[in-house]
Design a protein around this motif. Structure first.
Motif, PDB file in Angstrom:
ATOM      1  N   ILE A  29     -21.970  34.642  15.076  1.00  0.00           N
ATOM      2  CA  ILE A  29     -23.257  33.949  14.971  1.00  0.00           C
ATOM      3  C   ILE A  29     -23.807  34.253  13.584  1.00  0.00           C
ATOM      4  N   GLU A  30     -23.668  33.329  12.665  1.00  0.00           N
ATOM      5  CA  GLU A  30     -24.022  33.544  11.252  1.00  0.00           C
ATOM      6  C   GLU A  30     -24.251  32.191  10.588  1.00  0.00           C
ATOM      7  N   ASP A  31     -25.388  32.013   9.923  1.00  0.00           N
ATOM      8  CA  ASP A  31     -25.733  30.711   9.351  1.00  0.00           C
ATOM      9  C   ASP A  31     -25.370  30.581   7.875  1.00  0.00           C
ATOM     10  N   GLU A  32     -24.976  31.681   7.223  1.00  0.00           N
ATOM     11  CA  GLU A  32     -24.559  31.606   5.822  1.00  0.00           C
ATOM     12  C   GLU A  32     -23.056  31.354   5.765  1.00  0.00           C
ATOM     13  N   PRO A  33     -22.620  30.186   5.283  1.00  0.00           N
ATOM     14  CA  PRO A  33     -21.196  29.821   5.344  1.00  0.00           C
ATOM     15  C   PRO A  33     -20.264  30.833   4.687  1.00  0.00           C
ATOM     16  N   ILE A  34     -20.633  31.345   3.517  1.00  0.00           N
ATOM     17  CA  ILE A  34     -19.751  32.271   2.805  1.00  0.00           C
ATOM     18  C   ILE A  34     -19.614  33.576   3.577  1.00  0.00           C
ATOM     19  N   ILE A  35     -20.737  34.071   4.099  1.00  0.00           N
ATOM     20  CA  ILE A  35     -20.694  35.311   4.880  1.00  0.00           C
ATOM     21  C   ILE A  35     -19.895  35.097   6.154  1.00  0.00           C
ATOM     22  N   ALA A  36     -20.108  33.940   6.794  1.00  0.00           N
ATOM     23  CA  ALA A  36     -19.373  33.635   8.028  1.00  0.00           C
ATOM     24  C   ALA A  36     -17.874  33.597   7.771  1.00  0.00           C
ATOM     25  N   MET A  37     -17.478  32.990   6.651  1.00  0.00           N
ATOM     26  CA  MET A  37     -16.063  32.919   6.307  1.00  0.00           C
ATOM     27  C   MET A  37     -15.489  34.317   6.054  1.00  0.00           C
ATOM     28  N   ASP A  38     -16.278  35.166   5.398  1.00  0.00           N
ATOM     29  CA  ASP A  38     -15.831  36.528   5.121  1.00  0.00           C
ATOM     30  C   ASP A  38     -15.634  37.297   6.427  1.00  0.00           C
ATOM     31  N   ILE A  39     -16.604  37.180   7.336  1.00  0.00           N
ATOM     32  CA  ILE A  39     -16.495  37.867   8.625  1.00  0.00           C
ATOM     33  C   ILE A  39     -15.308  37.339   9.415  1.00  0.00           C
ATOM     34  N   GLU A  40     -15.122  36.021   9.387  1.00  0.00           N
ATOM     35  CA  GLU A  40     -14.004  35.422  10.116  1.00  0.00           C
ATOM     36  C   GLU A  40     -12.672  35.942   9.588  1.00  0.00           C
TER      37      GLU A  40
ATOM     38  N   LEU B 258     -16.235  39.718  22.331  1.00  0.00           N
ATOM     39  CA  LEU B 258     -17.014  40.426  21.328  1.00  0.00           C
ATOM     40  C   LEU B 258     -17.892  39.411  20.605  1.00  0.00           C
ATOM     41  N   VAL B 259     -19.144  39.797  20.300  1.00  0.00           N
ATOM     42  CA  VAL B 259     -20.056  38.933  19.547  1.00  0.00           C
ATOM     43  C   VAL B 259     -20.491  39.656  18.284  1.00  0.00           C
ATOM     44  N   LEU B 260     -20.385  38.967  17.139  1.00  0.00           N
ATOM     45  CA  LEU B 260     -20.912  39.455  15.869  1.00  0.00           C
ATOM     46  C   LEU B 260     -22.090  38.559  15.505  1.00  0.00           C
ATOM     47  N   ALA B 261     -23.295  39.115  15.393  1.00  0.00           N
ATOM     48  CA  ALA B 261     -24.486  38.281  15.279  1.00  0.00           C
ATOM     49  C   ALA B 261     -25.406  38.687  14.138  1.00  0.00           C
ATOM     50  N   ASP B 262     -25.859  37.669  13.388  1.00  0.00           N
ATOM     51  CA  ASP B 262     -26.957  37.839  12.452  1.00  0.00           C
ATOM     52  C   ASP B 262     -28.264  37.725  13.240  1.00  0.00           C
ATOM     53  N   ILE B 263     -29.375  38.106  12.633  1.00  0.00           N
ATOM     54  CA  ILE B 263     -30.672  38.022  13.308  1.00  0.00           C
ATOM     55  C   ILE B 263     -31.369  36.707  13.010  1.00  0.00           C
ATOM     56  N   GLN B 264     -31.422  36.339  11.726  1.00  0.00           N
ATOM     57  CA  GLN B 264     -32.172  35.149  11.301  1.00  0.00           C
ATOM     58  C   GLN B 264     -31.212  33.995  11.108  1.00  0.00           C
ATOM     59  N   LEU B 265     -31.398  32.906  11.889  1.00  0.00           N
ATOM     60  CA  LEU B 265     -30.437  31.810  11.905  1.00  0.00           C
ATOM     61  C   LEU B 265     -30.970  30.553  11.226  1.00  0.00           C
ATOM     62  N   ALA B 266     -30.133  29.536  11.140  1.00  0.00           N
ATOM     63  CA  ALA B 266     -30.378  28.371  10.298  1.00  0.00           C
ATOM     64  C   ALA B 266     -31.665  27.626  10.635  1.00  0.00           C
ATOM     65  N   ASP B 267     -31.976  27.443  11.902  1.00  0.00           N
ATOM     66  CA  ASP B 267     -33.151  26.665  12.295  1.00  0.00           C
ATOM     67  C   ASP B 267     -34.339  27.567  12.595  1.00  0.00           C
ATOM     68  N   ASP B 268     -34.351  28.748  11.986  1.00  0.00           N
ATOM     69  CA  ASP B 268     -35.384  29.755  12.212  1.00  0.00           C
ATOM     70  C   ASP B 268     -35.365  30.309  13.632  1.00  0.00           C
ATOM     71  N   SER B 269     -34.294  30.036  14.356  1.00  0.00           N
ATOM     72  CA  SER B 269     -34.136  30.672  15.661  1.00  0.00           C
ATOM     73  C   SER B 269     -33.620  32.095  15.452  1.00  0.00           C
ATOM     74  N   SER B 270     -33.577  32.854  16.534  1.00  0.00           N
ATOM     75  CA  SER B 270     -33.266  34.272  16.435  1.00  0.00           C
ATOM     76  C   SER B 270     -31.905  34.605  17.020  1.00  0.00           C
ATOM     77  N   GLY B 271     -31.117  35.339  16.252  1.00  0.00           N
ATOM     78  CA  GLY B 271     -29.849  35.833  16.775  1.00  0.00           C
ATOM     79  C   GLY B 271     -30.061  36.840  17.885  1.00  0.00           C
ATOM     80  N   ILE B 272     -31.188  37.552  17.839  1.00  0.00           N
ATOM     81  CA  ILE B 272     -31.514  38.487  18.915  1.00  0.00           C
ATOM     82  C   ILE B 272     -31.681  37.734  20.223  1.00  0.00           C
TER      83      ILE B 272
END
Length: 264
Positions: A146-157, A188-202
């Motif tokens: 769960i990550e809205d930054e494409p570059i970070i998401a790709m790195d985690i993937e 397993l879930v890897l999650a950011d807190i602040q997401l693309a539409d201002d919704s919450s990863g929490i």
């Protein structure tokens, strides 16, 4: 400045380490509480010739190393994580796990880690490699990111796949994360807190955990939003920007306590 003032900034991170080491917030907090009580009762025995953080972790490890791990039980009565850990500990030594966590999750150098767990510094890298290798052999997971930054998401993937795990999807909003979890149940879930539409990863994680029992690792630039001490805190919390080794260590440790992959 008093010793208490010197130690206070390091306590949230010692609690994080203790949670990761034991797989239980209440169990880990018990060890931290005993550590602080020991320091208060015997301040003259606190290491004076090292950084306060090193002295704090050294005191913690002195207590941890003398505890009977098999008999120490979560006081809340929920010792499932402990039993899972014991199953895995039959395959890997606790010392290797400590070395892995201290270097990769807590960021101690090999020399400082050697001091904390009382081994020759040349042995630390060997212990870390042993821990990573054995845990990776024991665990394979389907991972939801769960990550809205494409570059970070790709790195985690990339990190996840390099460890031999499967990525079930990459979600950028709360609703998308919940939908993907229901479409293919993650282990397993890897999650950011602040997401693309201002919704919450929490909130996304809370929704997922209502339907699935799955370990969660938060990877965020805002760790203070979770390290409040006023509610149950995540066992695994990584601060951005992160080191790849930190993410790998957290994934391995999260799966270490996952019942789905307990060795026979």
């Amino acid at each position: 400045m008093s010793l208490g003032d010197d130690l206070a900034p390091h306590l949230p991170f010692l609690r994080r380490y203790a949670r990761a080491l034991t797989g239980s917030q209440s169990h880990g907090d018990n060890f931290v509480r005993t550590t602080l009580e020991t320091i208060v009762d015997n301040p003259e025995e606190f290491p004076k010739d090292v950084d306060p953080r090193l002295g704090l972790y050294r005191t913690f490890h002195a207590i941890w190393s003398t505890a009977n791990i098999e008999e120490d039980v979560d006081p809340a009565g929920n010792n499932e994580a402990e039993s899972i850990a014991q199953a895995r500990l039959s395959k890997i030594t606790p010392l290797s796990r400590q070395a892995l966590l201290l270097t990769s999750l807590e960021g101690f150098s090999n020399e400082d880690t050697a001091y904390l767990i009382d081994v020759p510094s040349d042995d630390v890298e060997t212990l870390v490699n042993e821990a990573m290798g054995e845990i990776e052999r024991q665990t394979r997971a389907d991972v939801l990111i769960i990550e809205d930054e494409p570059i970070i998401a790709m790195d985690i993937e990339t990190i996840v796949r390099d460890l031999g795990h499967n990525v079930t999807g990459v979600a950028v909003t709360r609703d998308e994360a919940v939908a993907q979890a229901h479409s293919q149940t993650p282990s397993l879930v890897l999650a950011d807190i602040q997401l693309a539409d201002d919704s919450s990863g929490i909130d996304a994680v809370k929704d997922i955990l209502q339907d699935f029992k799955v370990p969660v690792i938060f990877i965020t630039a805002f760790p203070e939003r979770l390290l409040t001490g006023s509610r149950p805190e995540p066992t695994f919390l990584i601060t951005k920007p992160f080191q790849r080794a930190t993410v790998k260590a957290a994934i391995s440790q999260a799966l270490f306590f996952d019942a789905a992959t307990v060795p026979a």
